[in-house]
Design a protein around this motif. Structure first.
Motif, mmCIF file in Angstrom:
data_model
loop_
_atom_site.group_PDB
_atom_site.id
_atom_site.type_symbol
_atom_site.label_atom_id
_atom_site.label_comp_id
_atom_site.label_asym_id
_atom_site.label_seq_id
_atom_site.Cartn_x
_atom_site.Cartn_y
_atom_site.Cartn_z
ATOM 1 N N MET A 166 -8.462 -38.009 23.974
ATOM 2 C CA MET A 166 -7.467 -40.005 23.284
ATOM 3 C C MET A 166 -8.847 -40.214 22.845
ATOM 4 N N GLY A 167 -9.630 -39.405 23.161
ATOM 5 C CA GLY A 167 -11.318 -40.414 22.648
ATOM 6 C C GLY A 167 -11.798 -40.777 23.577
ATOM 7 N N PHE A 168 -13.077 -41.520 23.422
ATOM 8 C CA PHE A 168 -14.342 -41.990 24.091
ATOM 9 C C PHE A 168 -14.443 -43.603 23.732
ATOM 10 N N VAL A 169 -14.445 -44.694 24.145
ATOM 11 C CA VAL A 169 -14.904 -45.615 24.412
ATOM 12 C C VAL A 169 -15.716 -45.995 23.754
ATOM 13 N N SER A 170 -16.958 -45.932 25.341
ATOM 14 C CA SER A 170 -17.925 -46.184 24.922
ATOM 15 C C SER A 170 -18.532 -45.047 25.941
ATOM 16 N N PRO A 171 -20.357 -45.472 25.654
ATOM 17 C CA PRO A 171 -20.733 -45.235 26.991
ATOM 18 C C PRO A 171 -20.778 -45.613 28.425
ATOM 19 N N VAL A 172 -21.203 -44.593 29.529
ATOM 20 C CA VAL A 172 -20.919 -45.489 30.392
ATOM 21 C C VAL A 172 -22.075 -46.968 30.827
ATOM 22 N N GLY A 176 -27.951 -41.039 25.617
ATOM 23 C CA GLY A 176 -27.146 -41.451 26.160
ATOM 24 C C GLY A 176 -25.067 -40.770 25.670
ATOM 25 N N GLY A 177 -24.683 -40.555 25.804
ATOM 26 C CA GLY A 177 -23.385 -40.095 25.027
ATOM 27 C C GLY A 177 -21.935 -41.296 25.237
ATOM 28 N N ALA A 178 -21.120 -41.409 24.346
ATOM 29 C CA ALA A 178 -20.040 -42.157 24.753
ATOM 30 C C ALA A 178 -19.143 -41.652 25.924
ATOM 31 N N GLU A 179 -19.197 -41.749 26.596
ATOM 32 C CA GLU A 179 -18.212 -40.686 27.850
ATOM 33 C C GLU A 179 -17.550 -41.557 28.446
ATOM 34 N N TYR A 180 -17.263 -42.477 28.653
ATOM 35 C CA TYR A 180 -16.374 -43.288 28.935
ATOM 36 C C TYR A 180 -15.372 -42.635 28.420
ATOM 37 N N PRO A 181 -14.443 -42.272 28.690
ATOM 38 C CA PRO A 181 -13.021 -41.912 28.402
ATOM 39 C C PRO A 181 -11.804 -43.165 28.438
ATOM 40 N N ARG A 182 -10.808 -42.946 27.508
ATOM 41 C CA ARG A 182 -9.712 -43.929 26.809
ATOM 42 C C ARG A 182 -8.968 -42.821 27.857
ATOM 43 N N ASP A 183 -7.930 -43.965 28.856
ATOM 44 C CA ASP A 183 -7.206 -43.699 29.922
ATOM 45 C C ASP A 183 -6.136 -43.852 29.220
ATOM 46 N N ARG A 239 -17.777 -54.001 21.501
ATOM 47 C CA ARG A 239 -17.556 -52.606 21.931
ATOM 48 C C ARG A 239 -17.991 -52.125 23.312
ATOM 49 N N GLY A 240 -18.748 -52.566 24.028
ATOM 50 C CA GLY A 240 -19.540 -51.915 24.835
ATOM 51 C C GLY A 240 -20.711 -51.015 24.419
ATOM 52 N N ASN A 241 -21.092 -50.858 23.552
ATOM 53 C CA ASN A 241 -22.331 -50.485 23.414
ATOM 54 C C ASN A 241 -23.608 -50.800 23.073
#
Length: 475
Positions: free
Chosen positions: A396-402, A236-243, A416-418
């Motif tokens: 602002m980028g993505f911090v980790s996968p779901v 999967g992708g790194a879909e969790y976005p930076r808020d 980093r949550g990966n």
């Protein structure tokens, strides 16, 4: 090389673009690949440099001098064979890869690098035009079954490689169409989705089964997959976005970039999207200066935005890199995308202090200039400003996968949550869970399409070795 003095005789030749006034009227690709003569001339610029740093600069280690020389000789069939030997999907990378190979080109030390990406683009387009891209069907089936979760470039590359050595491969995608962020994150004006569709046709002929609307942890049980399949790859992708944690974040009209981009891709594909957010006749502010922000700019221009402003927190990069210092590595320098050329106001060293609303809707953004002092961000006194903002897009980028995907499989995470997995040794791409592997953004974090393809290919080899004891797949 075919033309020993070519690098001294010919200048770099960029691919042509359709005029801005034409291309912003639709979502079609507008970059035109080189003609045969132009590609031949670019291939002639490749030096007999001895150590091809371009190959090591390329994450999939494309054999660049060889296909440059073949294009110079106009042996296009051999060129696509060389290109396909390391890269499953050059039509993807030839369109959306930022080309770290060109940064590493030896000619780039004191001149313009060879147009490697444009040559790759020309090779694969000619290959499709001449029906040279055909299924590679395994003559023998292994009886082993592999499930791949996530159908972006990492998942697609892993699936194709494993099918070609005889495994039964099922590629699962949570959305309604295959392709992951290639399908729903990259705007069609950068890469039309027909390129994914025809690769799917090739892969289906090779034995890959595609299953859409398969959301592991929701309507698909992870334990069921582990019971049914001999190996599982998380791709999967790194879909969790930076808020953006500022006052007014909750206002209507403030949204993540992907929530803006994805519906437009769905509409272009023919889907009906209820309540699609449009930038039409709005003052748009894009926060984030990377590729996703650029995609928001291009899409907003096509919507007919009243104005578009893009802010970046970091300082403005130099116009040109210090090549003596950074070559052959990827340099920090000012980059202007085709979307920027279509119209946008850009500014750097800007922090967002507050989002101002009326009746629950965003109407303005309050920001300020910042500078970096001893590694710390400090607001510049007296620099505060307010601008109109009817739509604020957070890019602002993505911090980790779901995280739920990793949790339902019970795999260990890194800091980093990966998904935690090494890329070397006998345990390469293995997670902490038996027979579960991880590749691409889910393992390395937000990255490039070319890194995803590399990891998908390497994970396929690791899975093949795990299932069969050895592998003939290239790493």
């Amino acid at each position: 090389m075919g033309k020993v003095t070519g690098f001294m005789e010919y200048d770099r030749l960029a691919e042509a673009n359709l005029p801005v006034t034409d291309r912003v009227k639709n979502y079609k690709e507008f970059v035109l690949h080189l003609s045969d003569a132009e590609a031949k001339q670019q291939g002639a610029r490749c030096m007999d440099c001895g150590i091809p740093f371009c190959t090591t600069g390329c994450p999939v280690n494309n054999i660049i001098p060889d296909f440059n020389d073949l294009v110079y000789s106009q042996d296009w069939k051999a060129a696509i064979d060389v290109l396909h030997s390391t890269n499953n999907f050059p039509e993807f990378t030839g369109r959306i890869c930022p080309a770290p190979c060109e940064a590493a080109c030896t000619l780039n030390i004191n001149a313009d690098p060879v147009g490697i990406k444009s040559i790759e683009h020309a090779i694969i387009d000619k290959a499709w035009e001449n029906d040279w891209v055909t299924p590679q069907i395994s003559a023998h089936k292994t009886g082993k079954k592999v499930a791949i979760v996530g159908s972006g470039p990492a998942g697609m590359a892993a699936a194709q490689q494993l099918a070609r050595v005889g495994h039964s491969v099922v590629l699962l995608e949570k959305n309604s169409r295959i392709g992951g962020l290639l399908r729903y994150g990259i705007p069609d004006f950068k890469m039309e989705k027909s390129h994914i569709d025809r690769r799917m046709a090739q892969m289906e002929a090779e034995g890959v089964e595609f299953r859409v609307n398969q959301n592991v942890g929701e309507n698909v049980n992870a334990d069921d997959l582990l019971a049914e399949f001999d190996a599982v790859i998380l791709a999967g992708g790194a879909e969790y976005p930076r808020d953006l944690p500022v006052k007014g974040r909750e206002l209507d009209g403030v949204m993540y970039a992907m929530d803006f981009l994805t519906p437009q891709n769905q509409v272009v594909a023919g889907d009906t999207v209820a309540n699609q957010v449009m930038a039409s006749n709005k003052n748009v502010v894009v926060i984030g200066g990377g590729d996703t922000g650029s995609d928001c700019v291009g899409t907003s221009n096509r919507h007919g935005a009243l104005s578009i402003t893009q802010f970046e927190l970091m300082p403005q990069p130099p116009e040109k890199e210090n090549k003596e210092l950074v070559w052959p590595n990827w340099p920090l320098k000012m980059r202007t995308s085709s979307s920027h050329e279509e119209g946008v106001s850009r500014d750097w060293s800007i922090t967002t202090k507050e989002l101002i609303g009326e009746n629950g809707k965003v109407v303005a953004l309050k920001g300020a200039k910042v500078e970096w002092v001893n590694g710390k961000m400090v607001e510049v006194a007296g620099s505060e400003f307010t601008i109109k903002a009817d739509l604020v897009l957070l890019a602002m980028g993505f911090v980790s996968p779901v995280q739920k995907l990793l949790e339902v499989f019970g795999v260990e995470k890194d800091a980093r949550g990966n998904a935690k997995a090494t890329t070397e040794g006998v345990d390469s791409y293995k997670t902490s869970k038996t027979k579960v592997f991880a590749a691409g953004d889910v393992r390395r974090g937000q990255s490039l399409v070319v890194w995803a393809i590399r990891e998908g290919r390497q994970a396929a080899k690791a899975v093949d070795e795990f299932l069969m004891g050895s592998s003939t797949l290239p790493r």
